[in-house]
Design a protein around this motif. Structure first.
Motif, mmCIF file in Angstrom:
data_model
loop_
_atom_site.group_PDB
_atom_site.id
_atom_site.type_symbol
_atom_site.label_atom_id
_atom_site.label_comp_id
_atom_site.label_asym_id
_atom_site.label_seq_id
_atom_site.Cartn_x
_atom_site.Cartn_y
_atom_site.Cartn_z
ATOM 1 N N ALA A 21 46.845 42.099 45.623
ATOM 2 C CA ALA A 21 45.551 42.313 44.854
ATOM 3 C C ALA A 21 45.293 43.767 44.317
ATOM 4 O O ALA A 21 44.939 43.969 43.229
ATOM 5 N N TRP A 22 46.405 44.654 44.841
ATOM 6 C CA TRP A 22 46.320 46.183 44.215
ATOM 7 C C TRP A 22 47.105 46.312 43.055
ATOM 8 O O TRP A 22 46.588 46.989 42.039
ATOM 9 N N TYR A 23 48.252 45.406 43.023
ATOM 10 C CA TYR A 23 49.261 45.651 42.018
ATOM 11 C C TYR A 23 49.831 44.385 40.869
ATOM 12 O O TYR A 23 50.438 44.739 40.011
ATOM 13 N N TRP A 24 49.274 43.365 41.406
ATOM 14 C CA TRP A 24 49.390 42.071 40.681
ATOM 15 C C TRP A 24 49.062 42.094 38.907
ATOM 16 O O TRP A 24 50.324 41.662 38.285
ATOM 17 N N HIS A 25 48.240 43.130 38.574
ATOM 18 C CA HIS A 25 48.136 43.088 37.115
ATOM 19 C C HIS A 25 48.877 44.013 36.409
ATOM 20 O O HIS A 25 48.788 44.081 35.247
ATOM 21 N N LEU A 26 49.776 44.817 37.079
ATOM 22 C CA LEU A 26 50.422 45.826 36.326
ATOM 23 C C LEU A 26 51.675 45.232 35.636
ATOM 24 O O LEU A 26 52.062 45.837 34.587
ATOM 25 N N LYS A 27 51.994 43.833 36.132
ATOM 26 C CA LYS A 27 53.041 43.097 35.390
ATOM 27 C C LYS A 27 52.411 41.735 34.745
ATOM 28 O O LYS A 27 52.322 40.948 35.370
ATOM 29 N N GLY A 28 52.189 42.068 33.490
ATOM 30 C CA GLY A 28 51.582 40.805 32.807
ATOM 31 C C GLY A 28 50.097 40.703 32.800
ATOM 32 O O GLY A 28 49.721 39.847 32.062
ATOM 33 N N GLY A 29 49.339 41.751 33.325
ATOM 34 C CA GLY A 29 48.159 41.655 33.372
ATOM 35 C C GLY A 29 47.285 42.665 32.655
ATOM 36 O O GLY A 29 45.962 42.706 32.622
ATOM 37 N N MET A 30 48.003 43.736 32.128
ATOM 38 C CA MET A 30 47.310 44.823 31.745
ATOM 39 C C MET A 30 46.335 44.629 30.635
ATOM 40 O O MET A 30 45.481 45.308 30.335
ATOM 41 N N ALA A 31 46.583 43.392 29.841
ATOM 42 C CA ALA A 31 45.877 43.323 28.581
ATOM 43 C C ALA A 31 44.506 42.560 29.098
ATOM 44 O O ALA A 31 43.533 42.488 28.252
ATOM 45 N N ARG A 32 44.385 42.155 30.416
ATOM 46 C CA ARG A 32 43.017 41.598 30.937
ATOM 47 C C ARG A 32 42.105 42.659 30.934
ATOM 48 O O ARG A 32 42.322 43.625 31.332
ATOM 49 N N PRO A 33 40.888 42.232 30.731
ATOM 50 C CA PRO A 33 39.665 43.235 30.939
ATOM 51 C C PRO A 33 39.458 43.451 32.405
ATOM 52 O O PRO A 33 39.946 42.763 33.501
ATOM 53 N N LEU A 34 39.248 44.931 32.480
ATOM 54 C CA LEU A 34 39.133 45.581 33.850
ATOM 55 C C LEU A 34 38.383 44.820 34.907
ATOM 56 O O LEU A 34 38.644 44.718 36.163
ATOM 57 N N MET A 35 37.198 44.316 34.538
ATOM 58 C CA MET A 35 36.375 43.715 35.292
ATOM 59 C C MET A 35 36.786 42.320 35.844
ATOM 60 O O MET A 35 36.615 41.832 36.820
ATOM 61 N N THR A 36 37.486 41.623 34.893
ATOM 62 C CA THR A 36 38.399 40.403 35.413
ATOM 63 C C THR A 36 39.299 40.728 36.486
ATOM 64 O O THR A 36 39.534 40.066 37.344
ATOM 65 N N VAL A 37 40.139 41.678 36.287
ATOM 66 C CA VAL A 37 41.037 41.915 37.239
ATOM 67 C C VAL A 37 40.451 42.556 38.476
ATOM 68 O O VAL A 37 41.048 41.964 39.640
ATOM 69 N N ILE A 38 39.420 43.155 38.507
ATOM 70 C CA ILE A 38 38.723 43.819 39.645
ATOM 71 C C ILE A 38 38.076 42.543 40.357
ATOM 72 O O ILE A 38 38.468 42.173 41.511
ATOM 73 N N LEU A 39 37.567 41.567 39.729
ATOM 74 C CA LEU A 39 36.952 40.248 40.533
ATOM 75 C C LEU A 39 38.337 39.346 41.147
ATOM 76 O O LEU A 39 38.131 39.111 42.240
ATOM 77 N N ILE A 40 39.384 39.267 40.129
ATOM 78 C CA ILE A 40 40.502 38.557 40.821
ATOM 79 C C ILE A 40 41.037 39.340 42.063
ATOM 80 O O ILE A 40 41.392 38.610 43.146
ATOM 81 N N SER A 41 41.243 40.612 41.889
ATOM 82 C CA SER A 41 41.731 41.439 42.920
ATOM 83 C C SER A 41 40.710 41.365 44.262
ATOM 84 O O SER A 41 41.348 41.409 45.403
ATOM 85 N N TRP A 42 39.457 41.224 44.141
ATOM 86 C CA TRP A 42 38.625 41.042 44.976
ATOM 87 C C TRP A 42 38.680 39.735 45.961
ATOM 88 O O TRP A 42 38.812 39.966 47.325
ATOM 89 N N ALA A 43 38.828 38.819 45.218
ATOM 90 C CA ALA A 43 39.265 37.421 45.853
ATOM 91 C C ALA A 43 40.524 37.187 46.534
ATOM 92 O O ALA A 43 40.434 36.818 47.681
ATOM 93 N N ILE A 44 41.567 38.188 46.152
ATOM 94 C CA ILE A 44 42.756 38.208 46.672
ATOM 95 C C ILE A 44 42.546 39.331 47.982
ATOM 96 O O ILE A 44 43.014 38.901 49.331
ATOM 97 N N ALA A 45 41.954 40.033 47.762
ATOM 98 C CA ALA A 45 41.765 41.065 48.989
ATOM 99 C C ALA A 45 40.963 40.544 49.968
ATOM 100 O O ALA A 45 41.113 40.852 51.125
ATOM 101 N N PHE A 46 39.947 39.473 49.663
ATOM 102 C CA PHE A 46 39.307 38.923 50.901
ATOM 103 C C PHE A 46 40.189 38.089 51.927
ATOM 104 O O PHE A 46 39.830 38.051 52.992
ATOM 105 N N VAL A 47 40.996 37.406 51.274
ATOM 106 C CA VAL A 47 42.107 36.883 52.260
ATOM 107 C C VAL A 47 42.930 37.925 52.935
ATOM 108 O O VAL A 47 43.302 37.800 54.266
#
Length: 115
Positions: A21-47
Motif C-alpha cells: 500500500a505504501w510503496y507499490w507506486h514507486l516502481k511503475g506508478g509514478m506517472a499516475r495521478p496522486l489521488m488515484t495512487v492514494i485511493l488504490i493505496s487506501w483499498a490495499i491498506a483496508f486489507v
C-alpha cells in the motif's frame, strides 16, 4: 510460542499489504495521478487493517503487551520491506540495513525478556 503463531502470521500478512500500500507506486506508478495512487493505496491498506487489528487483539488477549506487539510489528515490517526493496524496487541491501535490523532485534529482545 505455538499460541503466538496466529499473531505472528497475521502481523506478517498485514505487513505485506502495508508495504504494498505504501510503496507499490514507486516502481511503475509514478506517472499516475496522486489521488488515484492514494485511493488504490487506501483499498490495499483496508486489507492490512483487517489483518493487523485481529493480530493485535489476539496477541493482547494472549498476554502480549502493547509494546511487545509494536516492536514485533516493527521487526516484521523491516524484514518484509527489505524483501520488497530488493525484489520489487531492485535496490540493494547494505550494512546500514543490517545495522537497523540488528537494533530492532535487540529492541525485541528487551521487550520480550522474561515473557
Amino acid at each position: 510460542m505455538a499460541g503466538d503463531m496466529p499473531t505472528i502470521l497475521l502481523l506478517i500478512a498485514s505487513n505485506f499489504f502495508m508495504t504494498i500500500a505504501w510503496y507499490w507506486h514507486l516502481k511503475g506508478g509514478m506517472a499516475r495521478p496522486l489521488m488515484t495512487v492514494i485511493l488504490i493505496s487506501w483499498a490495499i491498506a483496508f486489507v492490512e487493517y483487517c489483518l493487523a487489528v485481529p493480530a493485535n487483539r489476539i496477541g493482547y488477549a494472549q498476554g502480549w503487551s502493547g509494546g511487545q506487539l509494536k516492536i514485533a510489528q516493527e521487526v516484521i515490517a523491516l524484514a518484509v520491506f527489505g524483501l520488497f526493496m530488493v525484489l520489487v524496487l531492485k535496490e540493494p541491501l547494505g550494512w546500514r540495513h543490517a545495522g537497523a535490523f540488528a537494533c530492532l532485534i535487540g529492541a525485541a529482545a528487551f521487550m520480550f525478556a522474561g515473557k
